[in-house]
Design a protein around this motif. Structure first.
Motif, PDB file in Angstrom:
ATOM      1  N   SER A   5     -12.575 -10.601   8.628  1.00  0.00           N
ATOM      2  CA  SER A   5     -13.083  -9.235   8.571  1.00  0.00           C
ATOM      3  C   SER A   5     -13.883  -8.915   9.826  1.00  0.00           C
ATOM      4  CB  SER A   5     -13.960  -9.065   7.326  1.00  0.00           C
ATOM      5  OG  SER A   5     -14.514  -7.771   7.283  1.00  0.00           O
ATOM      6  N   GLU A   6     -14.720  -9.867  10.249  1.00  0.00           N
ATOM      7  CA  GLU A   6     -15.520  -9.678  11.454  1.00  0.00           C
ATOM      8  C   GLU A   6     -14.614  -9.560  12.682  1.00  0.00           C
ATOM      9  OE1 GLU A   6     -19.063 -11.985  13.974  1.00  0.00           O
ATOM     10  OE2 GLU A   6     -17.852 -13.061  12.494  1.00  0.00           O
ATOM     11  N   TYR A   7     -13.594 -10.393  12.728  1.00  0.00           N
ATOM     12  CA  TYR A   7     -12.658 -10.387  13.857  1.00  0.00           C
ATOM     13  C   TYR A   7     -11.952  -9.045  13.965  1.00  0.00           C
ATOM     14  CZ  TYR A   7      -8.256 -11.392  16.306  1.00  0.00           C
ATOM     15  OH  TYR A   7      -7.175 -11.349  17.155  1.00  0.00           O
TER      16      TYR A   7
ATOM     17  N   ASP B 142     -18.868 -12.194  22.961  1.00  0.00           N
ATOM     18  CA  ASP B 142     -19.569 -13.196  22.145  1.00  0.00           C
ATOM     19  C   ASP B 142     -18.641 -13.827  21.112  1.00  0.00           C
ATOM     20  OD1 ASP B 142     -21.908 -12.735  23.527  1.00  0.00           O
ATOM     21  OD2 ASP B 142     -22.731 -11.333  22.047  1.00  0.00           O
ATOM     22  N   LEU B 143     -17.832 -12.994  20.461  1.00  0.00           N
ATOM     23  CA  LEU B 143     -16.937 -13.527  19.434  1.00  0.00           C
ATOM     24  C   LEU B 143     -15.800 -14.339  20.064  1.00  0.00           C
ATOM     25  CD1 LEU B 143     -16.483 -13.653  16.402  1.00  0.00           C
ATOM     26  CD2 LEU B 143     -15.039 -11.596  16.587  1.00  0.00           C
ATOM     27  N   ALA B 144     -15.326 -13.886  21.209  1.00  0.00           N
ATOM     28  CA  ALA B 144     -14.271 -14.631  21.912  1.00  0.00           C
ATOM     29  C   ALA B 144     -14.771 -16.017  22.304  1.00  0.00           C
ATOM     30  CB  ALA B 144     -13.826 -13.866  23.154  1.00  0.00           C
TER      31      ALA B 144
ATOM     32  N   ARG C 251      -7.091 -16.320  18.407  1.00  0.00           N
ATOM     33  CA  ARG C 251      -7.946 -15.137  18.270  1.00  0.00           C
ATOM     34  C   ARG C 251      -8.809 -14.934  19.511  1.00  0.00           C
ATOM     35  NH1 ARG C 251     -10.421 -14.876  12.200  1.00  0.00           N
ATOM     36  NH2 ARG C 251     -10.892 -17.088  12.555  1.00  0.00           N
ATOM     37  N   ALA C 252      -9.246 -16.042  20.116  1.00  0.00           N
ATOM     38  CA  ALA C 252     -10.029 -15.924  21.349  1.00  0.00           C
ATOM     39  C   ALA C 252      -9.206 -15.240  22.429  1.00  0.00           C
ATOM     40  CB  ALA C 252     -10.461 -17.313  21.815  1.00  0.00           C
ATOM     41  N   ASN C 253      -7.944 -15.623  22.528  1.00  0.00           N
ATOM     42  CA  ASN C 253      -7.072 -15.061  23.551  1.00  0.00           C
ATOM     43  C   ASN C 253      -6.913 -13.553  23.407  1.00  0.00           C
ATOM     44  OD1 ASN C 253      -3.929 -14.269  24.121  1.00  0.00           O
ATOM     45  ND2 ASN C 253      -4.730 -15.626  25.697  1.00  0.00           N
ATOM     46  N   ARG C 254      -6.748 -13.098  22.185  1.00  0.00           N
ATOM     47  CA  ARG C 254      -6.536 -11.660  21.981  1.00  0.00           C
ATOM     48  C   ARG C 254      -7.765 -10.854  22.397  1.00  0.00           C
ATOM     49  NH1 ARG C 254      -4.278  -8.691  16.494  1.00  0.00           N
ATOM     50  NH2 ARG C 254      -3.833  -6.684  17.486  1.00  0.00           N
ATOM     51  N   LEU C 255      -8.939 -11.382  22.093  1.00  0.00           N
ATOM     52  CA  LEU C 255     -10.171 -10.698  22.494  1.00  0.00           C
ATOM     53  C   LEU C 255     -10.358 -10.761  24.011  1.00  0.00           C
ATOM     54  CD1 LEU C 255     -12.459 -12.060  19.650  1.00  0.00           C
ATOM     55  CD2 LEU C 255     -11.907  -9.648  20.011  1.00  0.00           C
ATOM     56  N   LEU C 256     -10.072 -11.908  24.586  1.00  0.00           N
ATOM     57  CA  LEU C 256     -10.226 -12.078  26.033  1.00  0.00           C
ATOM     58  C   LEU C 256      -9.279 -11.169  26.808  1.00  0.00           C
ATOM     59  CD1 LEU C 256     -10.559 -15.966  26.026  1.00  0.00           C
ATOM     60  CD2 LEU C 256     -12.327 -14.374  26.813  1.00  0.00           C
TER      61      LEU C 256
ATOM     62  N   MET D 188     -12.183 -15.207  32.902  1.00  0.00           N
ATOM     63  CA  MET D 188     -10.833 -15.423  33.422  1.00  0.00           C
ATOM     64  C   MET D 188     -10.360 -16.857  33.176  1.00  0.00           C
ATOM     65  SD  MET D 188      -9.250 -14.557  37.211  1.00  0.00           S
ATOM     66  CE  MET D 188      -9.313 -12.784  36.944  1.00  0.00           C
ATOM     67  N   PHE D 189     -11.267 -17.830  33.295  1.00  0.00           N
ATOM     68  CA  PHE D 189     -10.878 -19.213  33.013  1.00  0.00           C
ATOM     69  C   PHE D 189     -10.553 -19.385  31.534  1.00  0.00           C
ATOM     70  CE2 PHE D 189     -11.473 -23.599  31.798  1.00  0.00           C
ATOM     71  CZ  PHE D 189     -10.745 -24.270  32.771  1.00  0.00           C
ATOM     72  N   PHE D 190     -11.411 -18.848  30.678  1.00  0.00           N
ATOM     73  CA  PHE D 190     -11.163 -18.931  29.234  1.00  0.00           C
ATOM     74  C   PHE D 190      -9.819 -18.305  28.880  1.00  0.00           C
ATOM     75  CE2 PHE D 190     -15.796 -19.235  27.454  1.00  0.00           C
ATOM     76  CZ  PHE D 190     -15.896 -20.507  27.987  1.00  0.00           C
ATOM     77  N   LEU D 191      -9.521 -17.172  29.505  1.00  0.00           N
ATOM     78  CA  LEU D 191      -8.269 -16.472  29.227  1.00  0.00           C
ATOM     79  C   LEU D 191      -7.075 -17.345  29.617  1.00  0.00           C
ATOM     80  CD1 LEU D 191      -6.708 -13.912  28.377  1.00  0.00           C
ATOM     81  CD2 LEU D 191      -6.959 -13.100  30.735  1.00  0.00           C
ATOM     82  N   ALA D 192      -7.114 -17.885  30.834  1.00  0.00           N
ATOM     83  CA  ALA D 192      -6.007 -18.732  31.307  1.00  0.00           C
ATOM     84  C   ALA D 192      -5.844 -19.961  30.416  1.00  0.00           C
ATOM     85  CB  ALA D 192      -6.270 -19.156  32.750  1.00  0.00           C
ATOM     86  N   ASN D 193      -6.953 -20.595  30.077  1.00  0.00           N
ATOM     87  CA  ASN D 193      -6.873 -21.821  29.279  1.00  0.00           C
ATOM     88  C   ASN D 193      -6.462 -21.545  27.837  1.00  0.00           C
ATOM     89  OD1 ASN D 193      -7.139 -24.700  29.258  1.00  0.00           O
ATOM     90  ND2 ASN D 193      -8.928 -24.457  27.970  1.00  0.00           N
TER      91      ASN D 193
END
Length: 273
Positions: A22-24, A38-40, A51-56, A73-78
Motif C-alpha cells: 500500500s505504501e509502495y 527514501d523508499l527506493a 520495486r526499487a528499480n521502478r522508483l529509481l 544512478m548507481f542504484f538504478l544500474a545495479n
C-alpha cells in the motif's frame, strides 16, 4: 499453541506485506521525489530490486547534477543487473561511468557493466556479436583497472568467451569436413578452415582436435584428387600428421591417425617406382 503462533505470524506477515504494498503504490503515484528516494533506498537495501528499480526510474532524471545523483544512478544500474535486465544494466553502467568517471564506484561499475554484456553472450552455435562486444568490454576493464579486486573473475569470463568463440570456429571447420565426406568439393574449404583456426588460435583447447581433423580432411582430399595433384596432397597430409605427433605424442587420436598414415605411405609408394 504452535499452530496458533504460526497462524498469528502468518497474519502479521500478511499485514506487513499489505501495508508495504500500500505504501509502495501510494508513493509510486505521488509527486514527492524525496519520498520516492527514501523508499527506493529502503527497498534496494532490503534486496527488493524490482520495486526499487521502478522508483529509481522515476526519480533518476530529477537528480541529474545533484549530490545524490551519483548514488541514484548507481542504484538504478545495479537494480537492472540484479533484476537480470542485462541490456539495460550494461547501458546504465556505461552512463554512470561517463557521468562519474572518478567515482568511488567506478571500478565496480566498470566490472558490472562488462559482466552485463558477458551475461548476454549466447551459446557458441548462435551469432557471436554479443560475445565480441562482451570481450571488448572485459578487455577494456582489464586494461583500465589492472589492479582491481575483480580481475580474477574478469579474466575467467574473458577466457570462457574466447573459448566459446574458438569452439564456434572449430565446429564450422568440422562441419565442412563432415559434409566433405559426401561432397568432396567441401574438403578444400575444410582444410583451409582448420588451417586458419590453428593459425589464429595457437593456444586453443581445440588445437589438438583441429590438427587431427585437418589431417583426416587432408588425407580424404588427397585420396580423392586427380593424379597430378595426389602426390603433393598426400605429402601435405603426412606433414600434418608429423605436427600432430610432435606436439601431442600421447594423443588419443594417434591410433586412428597411424592407420591413416599407413594408407598414405602405401599410396606414396606408387610414386616412388
Amino acid at each position: 499453541m504452535f499452530l496458533k503462533m504460526k497462524r498469528l505470524f502468518s497474519i502479521l506477515f500478511a499485514a506487513v506485506l499489505l501495508n508495504s504494498c500500500s505504501e509502495y503504490q501510494k508513493v509510486l503515484k505521488n509527486e514527492d521525489v524525496k519520498a520516492k528516494y527514501d523508499l527506493a533506498e529502503k527497498f534496494y537495501n532490503e534486496g527488493d530490486y524490482k520495486r526499487a528499480n521502478r522508483l529509481l526510474e522515476q526519480i533518476a532524471p530529477k537528480y541529474i547534477g545533484k549530490p545524490q545523483g551519483e548514488r541514484v544512478m548507481f542504484f538504478l544500474a545495479n537494480s537492472y543487473f540484479e533484476n537480470r535486465d542485462y541490456n539495460m544494466a550494461g547501458y546504465q553502467f556505461e552512463r554512470f561511468l561517463k557521468s562519474y568517471p572518478k567515482s568511488d564506484k567506478a571500478v565496480e561499475a566498470g566490472f558490472l557493466g562488462a559482466k552485463s554484456y558477458y551475461k548476454l553472450s549466447p551459446k557458441y552455435s548462435l551469432d557471436q556479436t554479443d560475445t565480441d562486444k562482451a570481450l571488448m568490454k572485459l578487455q577494456n576493464f582489464i586494461n583500465t583497472y589492472p589492479d582491481a579486486e575483480y580481475m580474477a573473475e574478469a579474466n575467467i569470463m574473458a577466457k570462457e568467451l574466447t573459448t566459446k568463440k574458438e569452439r564456434k570456429a572449430f565446429e564450422i571447420a568440422k562441419q565442412y569436413k563432415t559434409i566433405g565426406e559426401f561432397d568432396y568439393s567441401f574438403l578444400t574449404p575444410a582444410v583451409t578452415a582448420f588451417d586458419n583456426f590453428i593459425s589464429d588460435n595457437p593456444g586453443s583447447v581445440y588445437r589438438e582436435d583441429a590438427l587431427y581433423y585437418k589431417f583426416m580432411a587432408s588425407t580424404s582430399l588427397a585420396m580423392n584428387s586427380f593424379d597430378y595433384l595426389k602426390k603433393q596432397r598426400l605429402t601435405d597430409a603426412k606433414s600434418v600428421y608429423t605436427v600432430l605427433k610432435k606436439y601431442y605424442p600421447e594423443s588419443g587420436y594417434l591410433k586412428d591417425a597411424n592407420k591413416t598414415l599407413e594408407k598414405i605411405d602405401k599410396e606414396l609408394q606408387n610414386y616412388s617406382k
